[in-house]
Design a protein around this motif. Sequence first.
Motif, PDB file in Angstrom:
ATOM      1  N   HIS A 160       0.818  -1.220   0.000  1.00  0.00           N
ATOM      2  CA  HIS A 160       0.000   0.000   0.000  1.00  0.00           C
ATOM      3  C   HIS A 160       0.857   1.277   0.000  1.00  0.00           C
ATOM      4  O   HIS A 160       0.310   2.377  -0.106  1.00  0.00           O
ATOM      5  CB  HIS A 160      -0.883   0.047   1.255  1.00  0.00           C
ATOM      6  CG  HIS A 160      -1.933  -1.028   1.309  1.00  0.00           C
ATOM      7  ND1 HIS A 160      -1.653  -2.353   1.341  1.00  0.00           N
ATOM      8  CD2 HIS A 160      -3.287  -0.941   1.370  1.00  0.00           C
ATOM      9  CE1 HIS A 160      -2.775  -3.055   1.409  1.00  0.00           C
ATOM     10  NE2 HIS A 160      -3.788  -2.219   1.414  1.00  0.00           N
ATOM     11  N   GLU A 203      -5.485   1.452  -3.238  1.00  0.00           N
ATOM     12  CA  GLU A 203      -4.650   1.118  -2.074  1.00  0.00           C
ATOM     13  C   GLU A 203      -3.470   0.219  -2.442  1.00  0.00           C
ATOM     14  O   GLU A 203      -2.433   0.267  -1.797  1.00  0.00           O
ATOM     15  CB  GLU A 203      -5.495   0.417  -1.005  1.00  0.00           C
ATOM     16  CG  GLU A 203      -6.547   1.315  -0.409  1.00  0.00           C
ATOM     17  CD  GLU A 203      -7.404   0.602   0.622  1.00  0.00           C
ATOM     18  OE1 GLU A 203      -7.001  -0.461   1.140  1.00  0.00           O
ATOM     19  OE2 GLU A 203      -8.496   1.106   0.921  1.00  0.00           O
ATOM     20  N   SER A 307     -12.962  -4.001  -1.587  1.00  0.00           N
ATOM     21  CA  SER A 307     -12.184  -3.066  -2.416  1.00  0.00           C
ATOM     22  C   SER A 307     -12.091  -3.640  -3.816  1.00  0.00           C
ATOM     23  O   SER A 307     -12.144  -2.919  -4.817  1.00  0.00           O
ATOM     24  CB  SER A 307     -10.763  -2.920  -1.874  1.00  0.00           C
ATOM     25  OG  SER A 307     -10.749  -2.850  -0.486  1.00  0.00           O
ATOM     26  N   LYS A 308     -11.942  -4.966  -3.856  1.00  0.00           N
ATOM     27  CA  LYS A 308     -11.797  -5.641  -5.154  1.00  0.00           C
ATOM     28  C   LYS A 308     -13.031  -5.406  -6.033  1.00  0.00           C
ATOM     29  O   LYS A 308     -12.916  -5.147  -7.222  1.00  0.00           O
ATOM     30  CB  LYS A 308     -11.594  -7.151  -4.914  1.00  0.00           C
ATOM     31  CG  LYS A 308     -10.305  -7.468  -4.167  1.00  0.00           C
ATOM     32  CD  LYS A 308     -10.065  -8.956  -4.011  1.00  0.00           C
ATOM     33  CE  LYS A 308     -10.982  -9.618  -3.012  1.00  0.00           C
ATOM     34  NZ  LYS A 308     -10.769  -9.219  -1.614  1.00  0.00           N
ATOM     35  N   ASP A 328     -23.002  -6.914   3.343  1.00  0.00           N
ATOM     36  CA  ASP A 328     -21.693  -6.908   4.009  1.00  0.00           C
ATOM     37  C   ASP A 328     -21.878  -6.903   5.521  1.00  0.00           C
ATOM     38  O   ASP A 328     -22.811  -6.291   6.044  1.00  0.00           O
ATOM     39  CB  ASP A 328     -20.868  -5.684   3.581  1.00  0.00           C
ATOM     40  CG  ASP A 328     -19.389  -5.888   3.860  1.00  0.00           C
ATOM     41  OD1 ASP A 328     -18.643  -6.206   2.904  1.00  0.00           O
ATOM     42  OD2 ASP A 328     -18.981  -5.778   5.039  1.00  0.00           O
ATOM     43  N   THR A 329     -20.953  -7.580   6.200  1.00  0.00           N
ATOM     44  CA  THR A 329     -21.030  -7.688   7.664  1.00  0.00           C
ATOM     45  C   THR A 329     -20.428  -6.480   8.386  1.00  0.00           C
ATOM     46  O   THR A 329     -20.536  -6.376   9.597  1.00  0.00           O
ATOM     47  CB  THR A 329     -20.246  -8.937   8.129  1.00  0.00           C
ATOM     48  OG1 THR A 329     -18.971  -8.934   7.464  1.00  0.00           O
ATOM     49  CG2 THR A 329     -20.972 -10.223   7.808  1.00  0.00           C
ATOM     50  N   LYS A 333     -19.877  -0.034   6.653  1.00  0.00           N
ATOM     51  CA  LYS A 333     -20.240   0.008   5.222  1.00  0.00           C
ATOM     52  C   LYS A 333     -21.758  -0.008   5.027  1.00  0.00           C
ATOM     53  O   LYS A 333     -22.261   0.455   4.006  1.00  0.00           O
ATOM     54  CB  LYS A 333     -19.617  -1.190   4.487  1.00  0.00           C
ATOM     55  CG  LYS A 333     -18.082  -1.214   4.505  1.00  0.00           C
ATOM     56  CD  LYS A 333     -17.508  -2.421   3.760  1.00  0.00           C
ATOM     57  CE  LYS A 333     -15.988  -2.494   3.904  1.00  0.00           C
ATOM     58  NZ  LYS A 333     -15.417  -3.700   3.260  1.00  0.00           N
ATOM     59  N   ASN A 365     -12.334 -14.448  -2.323  1.00  0.00           N
ATOM     60  CA  ASN A 365     -11.231 -15.006  -1.538  1.00  0.00           C
ATOM     61  C   ASN A 365     -11.718 -15.725  -0.284  1.00  0.00           C
ATOM     62  O   ASN A 365     -10.971 -16.435   0.370  1.00  0.00           O
ATOM     63  CB  ASN A 365     -10.232 -13.900  -1.170  1.00  0.00           C
ATOM     64  CG  ASN A 365     -10.888 -12.604  -0.717  1.00  0.00           C
ATOM     65  OD1 ASN A 365     -11.847 -12.143  -1.337  1.00  0.00           O
ATOM     66  ND2 ASN A 365     -10.434 -12.025   0.364  1.00  0.00           N
ATOM     67  N   LYS A 373     -21.344 -21.081   5.156  1.00  0.00           N
ATOM     68  CA  LYS A 373     -22.374 -20.277   5.826  1.00  0.00           C
ATOM     69  C   LYS A 373     -23.689 -20.298   5.048  1.00  0.00           C
ATOM     70  O   LYS A 373     -24.768 -20.277   5.603  1.00  0.00           O
ATOM     71  CB  LYS A 373     -21.861 -18.828   5.895  1.00  0.00           C
ATOM     72  CG  LYS A 373     -22.072 -18.165   7.228  1.00  0.00           C
ATOM     73  CD  LYS A 373     -21.701 -16.690   7.209  1.00  0.00           C
ATOM     74  CE  LYS A 373     -20.250 -16.355   6.995  1.00  0.00           C
ATOM     75  NZ  LYS A 373     -19.942 -14.927   7.127  1.00  0.00           N
TER      76      LYS A 373
HETATM   77  O1  DWN Z   1      -5.230  -5.104   1.495  1.00  0.00           O
HETATM   78  C1  DWN Z   1      -6.402  -5.045   1.762  1.00  0.00           C
HETATM   79  C2  DWN Z   1      -7.150  -6.265   2.042  1.00  0.00           C
HETATM   80  C3  DWN Z   1      -6.421  -7.186   2.927  1.00  0.00           C
HETATM   81  O2  DWN Z   1      -8.386  -6.000   2.630  1.00  0.00           O
HETATM   82  C4  DWN Z   1      -7.089  -3.770   1.843  1.00  0.00           C
HETATM   83  N1  DWN Z   1      -6.438  -2.782   1.128  1.00  0.00           N
HETATM   84  C5  DWN Z   1      -8.545  -3.718   1.910  1.00  0.00           C
HETATM   85  C6  DWN Z   1      -9.217  -5.053   2.018  1.00  0.00           C
HETATM   86  O3  DWN Z   1      -9.565  -5.477   0.727  1.00  0.00           O
HETATM   87  P1  DWN Z   1     -11.010  -6.134   0.444  1.00  0.00           P
HETATM   88  O4  DWN Z   1     -12.044  -5.174   0.845  1.00  0.00           O
HETATM   89  O5  DWN Z   1     -10.994  -6.575  -0.958  1.00  0.00           O
HETATM   90  O6  DWN Z   1     -10.907  -7.328   1.493  1.00  0.00           O
HETATM   91  P2  DWN Z   1     -11.728  -8.588   1.865  1.00  0.00           P
HETATM   92  O7  DWN Z   1     -11.090  -9.145   3.069  1.00  0.00           O
HETATM   93  O8  DWN Z   1     -11.885  -9.508   0.731  1.00  0.00           O
HETATM   94  O9  DWN Z   1     -13.165  -8.041   2.274  1.00  0.00           O
HETATM   95  C7  DWN Z   1     -14.202  -8.900   2.601  1.00  0.00           C
HETATM   96  C8  DWN Z   1     -15.454  -8.091   2.816  1.00  0.00           C
HETATM   97  O10 DWN Z   1     -16.552  -8.965   2.770  1.00  0.00           O
HETATM   98  C9  DWN Z   1     -15.490  -7.403   4.167  1.00  0.00           C
HETATM   99  O11 DWN Z   1     -16.140  -6.157   4.048  1.00  0.00           O
HETATM  100  C10 DWN Z   1     -16.346  -8.339   5.018  1.00  0.00           C
HETATM  101  C11 DWN Z   1     -17.284  -8.923   3.999  1.00  0.00           C
HETATM  102  N2  DWN Z   1     -17.713 -10.276   4.315  1.00  0.00           N
HETATM  103  C12 DWN Z   1     -19.075 -10.534   4.428  1.00  0.00           C
HETATM  104  O12 DWN Z   1     -19.904  -9.628   4.297  1.00  0.00           O
HETATM  105  N3  DWN Z   1     -19.472 -11.809   4.731  1.00  0.00           N
HETATM  106  C13 DWN Z   1     -16.793 -11.269   4.432  1.00  0.00           C
HETATM  107  C14 DWN Z   1     -17.191 -12.559   4.728  1.00  0.00           C
HETATM  108  C15 DWN Z   1     -16.171 -13.668   4.861  1.00  0.00           C
HETATM  109  C16 DWN Z   1     -18.589 -12.830   4.894  1.00  0.00           C
HETATM  110  O13 DWN Z   1     -18.997 -13.967   5.160  1.00  0.00           O
END
Ligand code: DWN
Length: 394
Positions: A160, A203, A307-308, A328-329, A333, A365, A373
């Motif tokens: 980052h 980022e 973010s993706k 989203d959890t 957000k 991911n 779930k």
């Molecule tokens: O480097 C970065 C990575 C590690 O995390 C950052 N710059 C920002 C962030 O990127 P991202 O937003 O793409 O990361 P995640 O970890 O893929 O985000 C998962 C999102 O999904 C979170 O907002 C939580 C949400 N979530 C959900 O709603 N239900 C996640 C799971 C597992 C679920 O069951």
Amino acid sequence: MSIIKFLDLGSQPIANGFLTQEEFADEFFFNLSVGLDEETRLVTQMEYVSPDKMFNDSYAYRGSLSQTMRSHFSEATESLAPHLPKSPKVLEIGSNDGVFIKNWETKTTFAVEPCSNFADETNNLGYTTYASFWDTKLSEQIMSEQGCMDLIYAANCMCHIPDLDETFKAVSNLLAPEGLFVFEDPSLVEMLSRNSYDQIYDEHAHIFSVTALNNLLNRNGLKIINVEALSVHGGSNRIWAARSDSPKTFSFDLELYLVQEGMSGVDNLGVLDNFATKVLLSKENLIELLHTFKMEDKKVISYGATSKSTTIFNYCNIDSSLIDCITDTTPEKQGKYSPGTHIRIVAAPLQIDDAVDVAFLGAWNFEKEIKKKEHKFVERGGQFITHVPHVRLV
Ligand code: DWN
């Protein structure tokens, strides 16, 4: 320094800049393009967004919200501890909401976190947290207040930071003579093989190959002693490094690793151009699939406001005409809208709503955790879709 551009993902907003309707008019956009640095072989953005636009007191991403990541950081702690002295002094750069440091002693663990909402949280837990960006000045301040560190750790943080020479020099200054610098970030080899172009957003200033990291670490007083492949965040590398003058070693053949990595084309412009062609095809296929669902009158949501998914939705022009909402959890957000494309974000229900036919995996991911779930959704005929490694039903 000359950077050769190979990919243009168009106009993009701040990836974690979830916003209210009142904020739509003033939203910030920039051109997201990526190139190869001829000298260091680093894959990096052509122009960086100013860090304080992204990392501030309203930063929304919380690392601790998934079971997968909580377990990942407790396992990381177990694997690091045997390589450190008793009661080691530990510093985490980019500590987010403390998901890693919570595994370590408060008295001897320190943190750096520019997002002051999270720095406040970990300070309140008893971990001295510096609410600043990482640089030489801060490393000198920490050296004078806490002394040198046995472990400097960073997860999803080094990629980052735009200026890696400054960053690594500051690490090397604060590291104990036999200390370890361990950091993990998404892997370029994995991004190329999965066609996961959504790893690129504001980022992620860089997507690391070990080849580029080796060049950058070496010229800043550090050396790589081990590389571990990790499954998290769509395929990451954990780099173990030490000071160049450190006696620390692992039985690891870096030269062989670099030769093998080179064969996957991490710094070959032909391979990178080919990746850009596949990204365009992925866009066309995703749009086509979503239009088919629309014609069939199916209700489509997105799972995880990541973010993706900001990159995907903005690059593919996917808005609320194709995706009804994003679940989203993360409390920060919910009730807001996705950056750029303004799809509403709702609290994730315990199970996906019965009216939903299709869910796009914004958080692909976490596919395993999510499918476990949401087994009822799948059992009743609901369909997950993803673009990784190509657009498909999961
Ligand atoms: O480097 C970065 C990575 C590690 O995390 C950052 N710059 C920002 C962030 O990127 P991202 O937003 O793409 O990361 P995640 O970890 O893929 O985000 C998962 C999102 O999904 C979170 O907002 C939580 C949400 N979530 C959900 O709603 N239900 C996640 C799971 C597992 C679920 O069951």
